[in-house]
Design a protein around this motif. Structure first.
Motif, PDB file in Angstrom:
ATOM      1  N   VAL A 254       0.831  -1.212   0.000  1.00 49.31           N
ATOM      2  CA  VAL A 254       0.000   0.000   0.000  1.00 49.31           C
ATOM      3  C   VAL A 254       0.865   1.261   0.000  1.00 49.31           C
ATOM      4  CG1 VAL A 254      -1.658   1.345   1.348  1.00 49.31           C
ATOM      5  CG2 VAL A 254      -1.967  -1.132   1.099  1.00 49.31           C
ATOM      6  N   GLU A 259      -0.805   0.073  -3.805  1.00 50.68           N
ATOM      7  CA  GLU A 259      -1.832  -0.971  -3.954  1.00 50.68           C
ATOM      8  C   GLU A 259      -3.030  -0.645  -3.067  1.00 50.68           C
ATOM      9  OE1 GLU A 259       1.327  -4.596  -4.944  1.00 50.68           O
ATOM     10  OE2 GLU A 259       0.261  -4.563  -3.028  1.00 50.68           O
ATOM     11  N   PRO A 260      -4.220  -1.040  -3.483  1.00 48.61           N
ATOM     12  CA  PRO A 260      -5.428  -0.666  -2.733  1.00 48.61           C
ATOM     13  C   PRO A 260      -5.551  -1.408  -1.407  1.00 48.61           C
ATOM     14  CG  PRO A 260      -5.993  -2.161  -4.515  1.00 48.61           C
ATOM     15  CD  PRO A 260      -4.537  -1.818  -4.700  1.00 48.61           C
ATOM     16  N   LEU A 261      -6.058  -0.724  -0.408  1.00 47.76           N
ATOM     17  CA  LEU A 261      -6.378  -1.345   0.878  1.00 47.76           C
ATOM     18  C   LEU A 261      -7.892  -1.348   0.998  1.00 47.76           C
ATOM     19  CD1 LEU A 261      -5.414  -2.530   3.560  1.00 47.76           C
ATOM     20  CD2 LEU A 261      -5.400  -0.204   4.502  1.00 47.76           C
ATOM     21  N   THR A 262      -8.497  -2.449   0.580  1.00 46.15           N
ATOM     22  CA  THR A 262      -9.950  -2.540   0.527  1.00 46.15           C
ATOM     23  C   THR A 262     -10.515  -3.255   1.746  1.00 46.15           C
ATOM     24  OG1 THR A 262      -9.892  -4.662  -0.649  1.00 46.15           O
ATOM     25  CG2 THR A 262      -9.796  -2.649  -1.988  1.00 46.15           C
ATOM     26  N   GLY A 263     -11.815  -3.161   1.897  1.00 49.54           N
ATOM     27  CA  GLY A 263     -12.477  -3.875   2.974  1.00 49.54           C
ATOM     28  C   GLY A 263     -12.311  -5.376   2.837  1.00 49.54           C
ATOM     29  N   THR A 264     -12.276  -5.859   1.597  1.00 42.58           N
ATOM     30  CA  THR A 264     -12.090  -7.290   1.360  1.00 42.58           C
ATOM     31  C   THR A 264     -10.731  -7.755   1.870  1.00 42.58           C
ATOM     32  OG1 THR A 264     -13.517  -7.247  -0.605  1.00 42.58           O
ATOM     33  CG2 THR A 264     -11.965  -9.079  -0.415  1.00 42.58           C
ATOM     34  N   ILE A 265      -9.703  -6.968   1.626  1.00 47.26           N
ATOM     35  CA  ILE A 265      -8.360  -7.327   2.091  1.00 47.26           C
ATOM     36  C   ILE A 265      -8.310  -7.344   3.610  1.00 47.26           C
ATOM     37  CG2 ILE A 265      -5.983  -6.474   2.252  1.00 47.26           C
ATOM     38  CD1 ILE A 265      -6.171  -5.611  -0.637  1.00 47.26           C
TER      39      ILE A 265
END
Length: 325
Positions: A254, A259-265
């Motif tokens: 990140v 890189e994205p820090l999503t809720g899924t991760i």
């Protein structure tokens, strides 16, 4: 735990958490064989002199067959698969998927005759951890990403099998010797493919730094620090850092690669980490861990190495999470 122990613990959490970032940077410009060769050759260049100075080479000769098998499932296959997968996956996602190694290890141990009974807590851990993997991988099961996820899962299987070989067939081989010669063997195997895929132009400074960092920092230095950590705090407490590595991998991806820090991760990280802790919990108290000084220099035995210790990305290695070892 002593102050020195905490410092070593923090170092290991970083040293075997950032290889995914460096692999992602390296595969932008150089081939997968070149990445594996650079890492193993540099690591062997540093560790082999330490082994030669300590002696005990006869024990290596006596165990060359299981050592070859260990090298194949810990380094030769996994490090190439991991590097290839990162041409299509983010480094943070790769690090999280590798965090499932303890779960895979529990399943494989059970399938290969582990007499320890899996209670309700450990079964729950397996289900929770596998749910985390499904949450993370599910949206990407299409096209090249599905293939890459399969590669990472094969890496997880290799990282789970390697400690079994070390425990059952390499008990008498000091871990430093095992790591050094495994890296040397892998470097020899990948010399030809690396030459055949040598880059036409000099890679950028960013890529060269990643390759050097993988070999010298995430492999050679990481192994040295790892053995010091085990001597300082014992195996059981020392191996807790494997639960921190995924968080470091995500944070590095990140911060440095955007890189994205999503809720899924975040959700999958919580599930995989929680599942790993539950799945590897013991119903009976673990035997006393060796205190500082109980293990002599160069005598950390292969039987003390747990799944994921070799940096993948260990070697989690590592000698397993070698892994990224």
């Amino acid at each position: 735990m002593s102050r020195r122990g905490w410092i070593l613990f923090a170092l290991m959490s970083v040293l075997w958490g950032v290889p995914y970032l460096m692999i992602k940077v390296a595969v932008e410009s150089v081939s997968v064989p070149m990445v594996v060769f650079s890492r193993t050759a540099l690591g062997a260049l540093v560790l082999l002199p330490l082994v030669l100075r300590s002696g005990q080479l006869d024990v290596v000769r006596r165990h060359w067959r299981p050592l070859l098998l260990f090298t194949a499932v810990e380094i030769l296959g996994p490090w190439a698969l991991l590097s290839d997968a990162e041409t299509r996956l983010t480094s943070s996602m790769t690090g999280l998927l590798i965090a499932a190694v303890p779960i895979v290890g529990v399943v494989l141990a059970r399938l290969t005759g582990d007499a320890e009974r899996l209670g309700a807590v450990r079964w729950a851990g397996l289900l929770v951890g596998l749910t985390g993997v499904a949450v993370l991988a599910g949206p990407h099961l299409g096209g090249g990403s599905a293939w890459a996820i399969g590669e990472v899962m094969l890496v997880a299987v290799g990282y789970a099998i390697a400690p079994m070989i070390a425990t059952r067939r390499l008990q008498d081989l000091p871990s430093l010797h095992m790591a050094a010669f495994a890296l040397a063997i892998a470097a020899l195997v990948y010399t030809g493919p690396a030459i055949a895929t040598w880059p036409d132009a000099m890679p950028s400074g960013r890529v060269l730094a990643a390759l050097i960092g993988l070999g010298l920092i995430c492999t050679a230095l990481a192994f040295i620090v790892f053995f010091e950590l085990i001597r300082e705090v014992g195996t059981s407490r020392g191996m807790v850092f494997t639960y921190v590595n995924p968080a470091v991998a995500v944070a590095a991806g990140v911060v440095f690669l955007g890189e994205p820090l999503t809720g899924t991760i975040i959700a999958s990280f919580a599930l995989i980490l929680g599942g790993s802790v539950l799945a590897t919990a013991h119903r009976t108290p673990a035997p006393d861990t060796p205190q500082a000084g109980d293990v002599q220099a160069g005598e950390v035995q292969a039987g003390e190495v747990q799944a994921g210790e070799v940096p993948p990305g260990g070697a989690q290695a590592g000698v397993a999470q070698t892994g990224d070892i």
